[in-house]
Write an enzyme that holds these catalytic residues in place. Structure first.
Site, PDB file in Angstrom:
ATOM      1  N   TYR A 141       4.580  64.701  75.584  1.00 47.30           N
ATOM      2  CA  TYR A 141       3.767  64.103  76.082  1.00 47.30           C
ATOM      3  C   TYR A 141       3.831  63.297  75.189  1.00 47.30           C
ATOM      4  O   TYR A 141       3.933  63.281  74.039  1.00 47.30           O
ATOM      5  CB  TYR A 141       2.828  65.052  76.078  1.00 47.30           C
ATOM      6  CG  TYR A 141       1.408  64.436  76.489  1.00 47.30           C
ATOM      7  CD1 TYR A 141       0.855  63.421  77.677  1.00 47.30           C
ATOM      8  CD2 TYR A 141       0.489  63.590  75.678  1.00 47.30           C
ATOM      9  CE1 TYR A 141       0.242  62.297  78.280  1.00 47.30           C
ATOM     10  CE2 TYR A 141      -1.145  63.276  76.288  1.00 47.30           C
ATOM     11  CZ  TYR A 141      -0.758  62.926  77.493  1.00 47.30           C
ATOM     12  OH  TYR A 141      -1.736  61.562  77.929  1.00 47.30           O
ATOM     13  N   ASP A 236       7.243  60.066  68.106  1.00 45.44           N
ATOM     14  CA  ASP A 236       6.145  60.719  68.406  1.00 45.44           C
ATOM     15  C   ASP A 236       5.010  61.689  67.249  1.00 45.44           C
ATOM     16  O   ASP A 236       5.543  62.392  68.061  1.00 45.44           O
ATOM     17  CB  ASP A 236       5.623  60.756  69.388  1.00 45.44           C
ATOM     18  CG  ASP A 236       4.312  61.128  69.668  1.00 45.44           C
ATOM     19  OD1 ASP A 236       3.327  61.134  69.266  1.00 45.44           O
ATOM     20  OD2 ASP A 236       3.957  60.400  71.553  1.00 45.44           O
ATOM     21  N   LYS A 264      -4.602  61.962  66.088  1.00 39.02           N
ATOM     22  CA  LYS A 264      -5.180  62.775  65.601  1.00 39.02           C
ATOM     23  C   LYS A 264      -5.580  62.846  64.340  1.00 39.02           C
ATOM     24  O   LYS A 264      -6.480  62.409  63.359  1.00 39.02           O
ATOM     25  CB  LYS A 264      -4.649  64.205  65.328  1.00 39.02           C
ATOM     26  CG  LYS A 264      -4.352  64.637  67.193  1.00 39.02           C
ATOM     27  CD  LYS A 264      -3.230  64.738  67.825  1.00 39.02           C
ATOM     28  CE  LYS A 264      -3.142  65.253  68.915  1.00 39.02           C
ATOM     29  NZ  LYS A 264      -4.153  65.813  70.314  1.00 39.02           N
TER      30      LYS A 264
END
Ligand code: PMP
Length: 425
Positions: A141, A236, A264
């Protein structure tokens, strides 16, 4: 329960009653809990019930909720400035801190989310190579940008058609998808399409469809083929960055990506994302280059200062080994307890302070297609047992759990004790 009332109200004014799908409990059933406050490893809901939190906002909180050192910086930000929309020194300090410590980050641009970071990095990759095709992997994702909502994980995990509605065929016509852990398919695809690929985007530690730890040989192959064919390697590291070690998976593996995306932890719990990499690519970004990308609240002082406080603390205290040991200990004890009382046998997959509870299997699970059938439903059952006794896991069998330094030995012991209570009953 107040949570139920709030959910009913919320459904009247927001789609599905939430602002991000997994929060709705649609994967585990029942109504979501509404929370009121958080501190360290604990959450308190609107009915006053307390939970030990292993979701930790899906990853940004390496030091738990409202860590005092970070809170102090945030309080000072309230008194100093909330947003300038102009140059300031806070983002410079965070940028320098990262550039000085991560060699493959020569330049960095801050944005507001992981999605924005990946979207912008791909724009750079297209501009740098003059090519259009993107290679991604089944189950990885990368946020909700159109081009990568193909065989994605996270809130789409377990949904049979992983494409979102509202995405026209043109938007994904340049997206190529391969299974993880499959060197032969990789070679075959590069042989056919390699010279058309601008970027190979991968979560080097896929953590959005369970935790699909990859073999180093596979990741080396991805890196080698990208280089050979002139495609940029885009790591990523929105979850793994500053989480599996300060230098993320790239540092752990010794593989240098051309471009890397963060999110994050980099914002210490505030909305921050970043894309970064070699100067030759990052200098293509506006205003030094022709790749346009901008943001009203980009590099806002809350995110920049909480981010710097978090990263400096991580650099100084190096909590990674300790977290990793705690994570292994906790999860092995949890499954031991569950297995003593359950027909279905579970086992933990852990990496650093990340964990995934899955049904026992013969072999290591590295691909989406290897995940045992029934996982979603079986996880839902144990999720509610944990929830009842005050342990909050991410509400989906495909999301990973997060430990923070606020999960002290006492809290871990308490978790184990509560788990015995939950499963013995
Ligand atoms: N990439 C990865 C690996 C992620 O895990 C996520 C979010 N969980 C994203 C990108 C998107 O980040 P955001 O939700 O901040 O847009």
């Amino acid at each position: 329960m107040k949570s139920d009332e709030l959910f009913a109200r919320s459904k009247r004014v927001s789609p599905g009653g939430v602002h991000s799908p997994v929060r709705s409990f649609s994967s585990v059933g029942g109504n979501p809990i509404f929370f009121l406050s958080a501190n360290g490893a604990r959450l308190t809901d609107v009915d006053g019930k307390s939970y030990i939190d292993y979701c930790q906002s899906f990853g940004p909180l390496l030091f738990g909720h409202r860590n005092e050192e970070i809170a102090e910086v945030v309080r000072d930000t309230v008194e100093t400035a909330w947003s300038f929309g102009a140059c300031e020194s806070y983002s410079l300090e965070l940028a320098e801190f990262i550039v000085q410590r991560i060699p493959w980050v020569e330049k960095i641009r801050f944005v507001n989310s992981g999605t924005e970071a990946v979207m912008s990095a791909l724009r750079v990759a297209r501009a740098a190579t003059g090519r259009n095709k993107i290679l991604k992997f089944d189950g990885c994702y990368h946020g909700h940008l159109d081009a990568l909502l193909v065989k994605a994980g996270s809130g789409l995990a377990g949904i049979s058609s992983s494409d979102s509605a509202g995405i026209s065929p043109e938007m994904i016509q340049n997206t190529l998808v391969l299974p993880l852990d499959d060197e032969a398919s990789l070679e075959e695809l590069f042989h056919r399409e390699g010279r058309n690929i601008c970027a190979v985007a991968i979560e080097p530690l896929p953590a959005n469809y369970g935790l699909l730890i990859q073999r180093k040989e596979f990741l080396n192959k991805v890196s080698k083929l990208a280089k050979e064919y002139g495609a940029l390697l885009l790591f990523d590291e929105v979850i793994s960055g500053f989480r599996v070690g300060f230098q993320g998976m790239a540092g752990h593996l010794g593989i240098k990506p051309d471009l890397v995306c963060y999110g994050k932890i980099i914002g210490g719990g505030f909305p921050v994302g970043a894309y970064a990499g070699k100067s030759e690519y990052m200098d293509l970004v506006s205003p030094s280059g022709k790749v346009y990308q901008a943001g009203t609240l980009s590099a806002n002082p809350f995110g920049m200062r909480a981010g710097l406080a978090t990263l400096s603390k991580a650099w100084k205290e190096n909590p990674y080994d300790k977290l990793s040991i705690a994570c292994e200990f906790l999860t092995s004890k949890l499954v031991e307890t569950i297995n003593n009382h359950s027909k279905i046998q579970w086992e933990p997959v852990t990496f650093a302070s990340l964990f995934w509870l899955k049904q026992k299997s013969e072999k290591n699970i590295r691909r989406v297609s290897d995940i045992p059938s029934g996982h979603r439903e079986n996880f839902a059952e144990i999720f509610h047992k944990f929830l009842d006794v005050g342990i909050y896991l991410a509400p989906s069998g495909y999301e990973v759990g997060f430990l923070s330094t606020a999960h002290t030995n006492e809290i871990i012991e308490e978790t184990i004790h509560l788990t015995s209570k939950a499963f013995a009953e």
